[in-house]
Enzyme design. Structure first.
Site, PDB file in Angstrom:
ATOM      1  N   SER A 107       0.829  -1.213   0.000  1.00 30.06           N
ATOM      2  CA  SER A 107       0.000   0.000   0.000  1.00 30.06           C
ATOM      3  C   SER A 107       0.862   1.261   0.000  1.00 30.06           C
ATOM      4  O   SER A 107       0.340   2.373   0.026  1.00 30.06           O
ATOM      5  CB  SER A 107      -0.934   0.004   1.217  1.00 30.06           C
ATOM      6  OG  SER A 107      -0.203  -0.176   2.411  1.00 30.06           O
ATOM      7  N   HIS A 123     -40.417  22.481 -11.006  1.00 24.84           N
ATOM      8  CA  HIS A 123     -40.371  21.703 -12.261  1.00 24.84           C
ATOM      9  C   HIS A 123     -39.568  22.441 -13.343  1.00 24.84           C
ATOM     10  O   HIS A 123     -39.780  22.224 -14.532  1.00 24.84           O
ATOM     11  CB  HIS A 123     -41.764  21.397 -12.807  1.00 24.84           C
ATOM     12  CG  HIS A 123     -42.737  20.920 -11.769  1.00 24.84           C
ATOM     13  ND1 HIS A 123     -42.963  19.590 -11.505  1.00 24.84           N
ATOM     14  CD2 HIS A 123     -43.514  21.617 -10.880  1.00 24.84           C
ATOM     15  CE1 HIS A 123     -43.850  19.474 -10.523  1.00 24.84           C
ATOM     16  NE2 HIS A 123     -44.193  20.699 -10.117  1.00 24.84           N
ATOM     17  N   SER A 138     -13.499  27.680 -26.378  1.00 27.29           N
ATOM     18  CA  SER A 138     -13.551  26.508 -27.240  1.00 27.29           C
ATOM     19  C   SER A 138     -12.425  26.613 -28.242  1.00 27.29           C
ATOM     20  O   SER A 138     -12.086  27.714 -28.703  1.00 27.29           O
ATOM     21  CB  SER A 138     -14.890  26.476 -27.978  1.00 27.29           C
ATOM     22  OG  SER A 138     -14.782  25.696 -29.145  1.00 27.29           O
ATOM     23  N   LYS A 183     -17.397  30.971 -27.840  1.00 27.48           N
ATOM     24  CA  LYS A 183     -17.783  30.198 -26.658  1.00 27.48           C
ATOM     25  C   LYS A 183     -17.080  30.623 -25.381  1.00 27.48           C
ATOM     26  O   LYS A 183     -15.898  30.944 -25.378  1.00 27.48           O
ATOM     27  CB  LYS A 183     -17.484  28.702 -26.885  1.00 27.48           C
ATOM     28  CG  LYS A 183     -18.380  28.024 -27.884  1.00 27.48           C
ATOM     29  CD  LYS A 183     -19.828  27.883 -27.433  1.00 27.48           C
ATOM     30  CE  LYS A 183     -20.011  26.886 -26.314  1.00 27.48           C
ATOM     31  NZ  LYS A 183     -20.167  25.509 -26.750  1.00 27.48           N
ATOM     32  N   ASN A 243     -17.286  28.636 -21.817  1.00 28.64           N
ATOM     33  CA  ASN A 243     -17.929  27.475 -21.205  1.00 28.64           C
ATOM     34  C   ASN A 243     -17.753  27.450 -19.685  1.00 28.64           C
ATOM     35  O   ASN A 243     -16.686  27.781 -19.175  1.00 28.64           O
ATOM     36  CB  ASN A 243     -17.348  26.183 -21.800  1.00 28.64           C
ATOM     37  CG  ASN A 243     -17.669  26.055 -23.283  1.00 28.64           C
ATOM     38  OD1 ASN A 243     -18.730  26.478 -23.723  1.00 28.64           O
ATOM     39  ND2 ASN A 243     -16.747  25.505 -24.042  1.00 28.64           N
ATOM     40  N   GLU A 298     -19.350  22.616 -14.464  1.00 24.71           N
ATOM     41  CA  GLU A 298     -19.635  21.263 -14.971  1.00 24.71           C
ATOM     42  C   GLU A 298     -18.821  20.219 -14.215  1.00 24.71           C
ATOM     43  O   GLU A 298     -19.309  19.140 -13.880  1.00 24.71           O
ATOM     44  CB  GLU A 298     -19.320  21.191 -16.465  1.00 24.71           C
ATOM     45  CG  GLU A 298     -20.239  22.056 -17.306  1.00 24.71           C
ATOM     46  CD  GLU A 298     -19.711  22.180 -18.726  1.00 24.71           C
ATOM     47  OE1 GLU A 298     -20.103  21.374 -19.575  1.00 24.71           O
ATOM     48  OE2 GLU A 298     -18.882  23.078 -18.984  1.00 24.71           O
ATOM     49  N   TYR A 321      -9.384  -6.919  12.657  1.00 22.80           N
ATOM     50  CA  TYR A 321      -8.796  -6.414  11.417  1.00 22.80           C
ATOM     51  C   TYR A 321      -8.776  -7.476  10.317  1.00 22.80           C
ATOM     52  O   TYR A 321      -8.469  -8.631  10.571  1.00 22.80           O
ATOM     53  CB  TYR A 321      -7.360  -5.929  11.686  1.00 22.80           C
ATOM     54  CG  TYR A 321      -6.662  -5.426  10.429  1.00 22.80           C
ATOM     55  CD1 TYR A 321      -6.841  -4.119  10.001  1.00 22.80           C
ATOM     56  CD2 TYR A 321      -5.858  -6.277   9.664  1.00 22.80           C
ATOM     57  CE1 TYR A 321      -6.222  -3.664   8.843  1.00 22.80           C
ATOM     58  CE2 TYR A 321      -5.239  -5.823   8.502  1.00 22.80           C
ATOM     59  CZ  TYR A 321      -5.423  -4.515   8.102  1.00 22.80           C
ATOM     60  OH  TYR A 321      -4.818  -4.073   6.958  1.00 22.80           O
ATOM     61  N   GLN A 366      -7.406  -2.364   4.055  1.00 21.36           N
ATOM     62  CA  GLN A 366      -6.380  -1.552   3.391  1.00 21.36           C
ATOM     63  C   GLN A 366      -6.967  -0.836   2.166  1.00 21.36           C
ATOM     64  O   GLN A 366      -6.435   0.162   1.702  1.00 21.36           O
ATOM     65  CB  GLN A 366      -5.208  -2.453   2.979  1.00 21.36           C
ATOM     66  CG  GLN A 366      -4.085  -1.748   2.248  1.00 21.36           C
ATOM     67  CD  GLN A 366      -2.835  -2.611   2.175  1.00 21.36           C
ATOM     68  OE1 GLN A 366      -2.181  -2.833   3.171  1.00 21.36           O
ATOM     69  NE2 GLN A 366      -2.522  -3.107   0.985  1.00 21.36           N
ATOM     70  N   LYS A 382      -8.191   3.381   1.881  1.00 22.11           N
ATOM     71  CA  LYS A 382      -7.484   4.654   1.761  1.00 22.11           C
ATOM     72  C   LYS A 382      -7.623   5.359   0.427  1.00 22.11           C
ATOM     73  O   LYS A 382      -7.918   6.557   0.381  1.00 22.11           O
ATOM     74  CB  LYS A 382      -6.009   4.452   2.094  1.00 22.11           C
ATOM     75  CG  LYS A 382      -5.811   4.164   3.555  1.00 22.11           C
ATOM     76  CD  LYS A 382      -4.398   3.725   3.865  1.00 22.11           C
ATOM     77  CE  LYS A 382      -4.385   2.803   5.058  1.00 22.11           C
ATOM     78  NZ  LYS A 382      -5.136   1.543   4.856  1.00 22.11           N
TER      79      LYS A 382
HETATM   80  N1  ARG Z   1      -1.117  -1.475   5.279  1.00 25.07           N
HETATM   81  C1  ARG Z   1      -2.060  -1.997   6.201  1.00 25.07           C
HETATM   82  C2  ARG Z   1      -3.412  -1.288   6.024  1.00 25.07           C
HETATM   83  O1  ARG Z   1      -3.445  -0.298   5.412  1.00 25.07           O
HETATM   84  C3  ARG Z   1      -1.598  -1.799   7.602  1.00 25.07           C
HETATM   85  C4  ARG Z   1      -2.104  -2.792   8.603  1.00 25.07           C
HETATM   86  C5  ARG Z   1      -1.589  -4.128   8.297  1.00 25.07           C
HETATM   87  N2  ARG Z   1      -1.838  -5.024   9.335  1.00 25.07           N
HETATM   88  C6  ARG Z   1      -1.656  -6.329   9.179  1.00 25.07           C
HETATM   89  N3  ARG Z   1      -1.886  -7.068  10.173  1.00 25.07           N
HETATM   90  N4  ARG Z   1      -1.246  -6.832   8.053  1.00 25.07           N
HETATM   91  O2  ARG Z   1      -4.430  -1.743   6.475  1.00 25.07           O
END
Ligand code: ARG
Length: 464
Positions: free
Chosen positions: A28, A161, A282, A288, A290, A295, A322, A327, A330
């Protein structure tokens, strides 16, 4: 102990390193490096607490503190070498810390897991974004208040409307968005207050046998308190879901306003002129101009709500505690946050720079028989005609005006009396748009006096 052919971080247990595809799906670091500052802040708080509780020595804590500051400066200056083999920001930072300070680095992870670490980092990151959203919303509300104050008594058509309904004021229309963005602001503040509990110290899932002080790390990181259940603390991503929900609703509001600006800036409407700074030309049609910013703001809700849906689906059905699925939280949140802040800033800029075309607004305000309701109301009030009958008489007059291609005030008194004998010349005052808006004095109505009252109330609320 760590052999190059086995895993760099858990070589003790593993004989072989990961397959290239495993590394690609697992890492990640490509995106979670955005949480570097939060990761280092969390580690600093954790190390200081470990020393204060006697779990590590003050010397080790000091070495860790110094080392982490060096790592942070390397990341800030762009000299840090991120490694995919080290998976994520947590292990990249720790591995570099080891290179810089040696053995004490290995003590930092005492009484902690990446599970509580990532939950902490991500919360800190989202909390910063809630603060940024609050600032963006406040700035946008201020820009709308300025428009509303300037045009508290500028008449324009109000629509239902997208058909002309009754005259309203420009200020009233602007204040409708102030109410919407004001609710968005309160959602942001609520979410921040609810999410501000520290996961740090929940460790992998069960807490830790070390005598840690979770209140100390919570307060060092600006949290109100430690999260009260370690399983929940490492599993909770509601804070991200609430962030995305608040972002989605706000993005819907932004898209509705953006759509109105797109319509209003057409040659057919000419209600507003958007500034050159928020428009494009344009490449083929020289005439134009725009409304691209509007938009794009209109479109942003797609990816923001998409992120909300995606994370809801990632979290659905996950067992405690967990799972690596999490992961996947994010990138969705990062993208939604970036685009939400951008959309807020672009909308603020457009609102500040746009010019309401008072004459076009006023000319359009009286079109489409917009004061027909005023005529009917007058008959009820003055002639004591039941509203349904007044509605019918007015409808007949509208049909007459429409067939002649004129507006209601263009009909003669004789025409009107032909439909209802009681109508007097007073009706022409009633049919004026200014009179129409001034008469709508009910609380929250469009009368300029009401609009000014709401501008004052909001100015007070947001401390503008
Ligand atoms: N990169 C992981 C995440 O974003 C961190 C946590 C990883 N934990 C684990 N037990 N592998 O979730």
């Amino acid at each position: 102990m760590t052999d190059q052919s086995s895993n760099q971080m858990w070589g003790g247990r593993f004989a072989a390193g990961p397959d290239a595809i495993m590394e690609a799906i697992n890492a990640s670091i490509g995106y979670d490096q955005r949480m570097a500052a939060q990761d280092i802040a969390g580690s600093r708080a954790h190390a200081a607490m470990l020393a204060a509780t006697g779990v590590i020595t003050d010397n080790d804590a000091e070495a860790i503190r110094e080392g982490l500051l060096t790592v942070l400066s390397e990341i800030d200056s762009g000299t840090f070498q991120f490694s995919t083999a080290l998976e994520d920001i947590h292990m990249n930072v720790e591995a570099r810390l080891k290179e810089i300070i040696g053995e004490p680095a290995g003590r930092l992870h005492t009484g902690r897991s990446r599970n509580d670490q990532v939950a902490t980092d991500f919360k800190l990151w989202v909390r910063d974004q809630l603060d940024a959203a609050e600032a963006g919303l406040l700035a946008l509300i201020k820009a709308l208040l300025a428009q509303a104050e300037a045009g508290a008594d500028w008449v324009m058509p109000g629509f239902t409307h997208l058909q002309v309904a009754q005259p309203v004021t420009w200020g009233h229309h602007m204040m409708a968005y102030v109410e919407m963005f004001g609710r968005d602001l309160s959602r942001v503040r609520d979410a921040r207050a609810r999410m501000n509990e520290s996961p740090l110290g929940a460790a992998a899932l069960a807490g830790t046998s070390f005598p840690i002080d979770r209140d100390m790390t919570a307060s060092a990181l600006g949290f109100d308190r430690p999260a009260a259940n370690s399983l929940d603390a490492v599993s909770d991503r509601d804070f991200a879901l609430e962030f995305l929900s608040a972002a989605s609703i706000c993005a819907v509001h932004l898209s509705r306003f953006a759509e109105e600006l797109v319509i209003w800036s057409t040659a057919q409407f000419r209600f507003v002129t958007l500034s050159d700074r928020f428009s494009t030309g344009s490449s083929i049609m020289p005439q134009k101009k725009n409304p691209d910013a509007a938009e794009l703001i209109r479109a942003k809700v797609g990816r923001i709500f998409g992120a909300n849906t995606a994370l809801m689906m990632v979290m659905k059905g996950l067992p405690l505690a967990y799972s690596k699925d999490m992961q996947e939280d994010k990138e969705q949140v990062f993208d939604a946050a970036d685009n939400w802040m951008l959309a807020l800033a672009a909308m603020e800029g457009m609102v500040k720079d746009m010019t309401a075309n008072r004459d076009s607004l006023a000319a359009a305000a009286g079109s489409g028989f917009s004061t027909a309701t005023d005529l009917a109301d007058w008959m009820v009030r003055v002639l004591k005609v039941p509203f349904r009958d007044a509605h019918h008489v007015t409808g007949t007059l509208v049909a007459m005006a429409e067939s002649r291609g004129c507006d209601l005030p263009d009909l003669s008194l004789e025409d009107m009396q032909g439909v209802h004998a009681g109508i007097t010349a007073d009706i022409f005052t009633v049919l004026g748009v200014e009179n129409s808006v001034n008469s709508r004095m009910s609380y929250g109505g469009t009368a300029p006096a009401q609009v000014r009252q709401q501008v004052a109330r909001w100015t007070d609320i947001i401390g503008a």
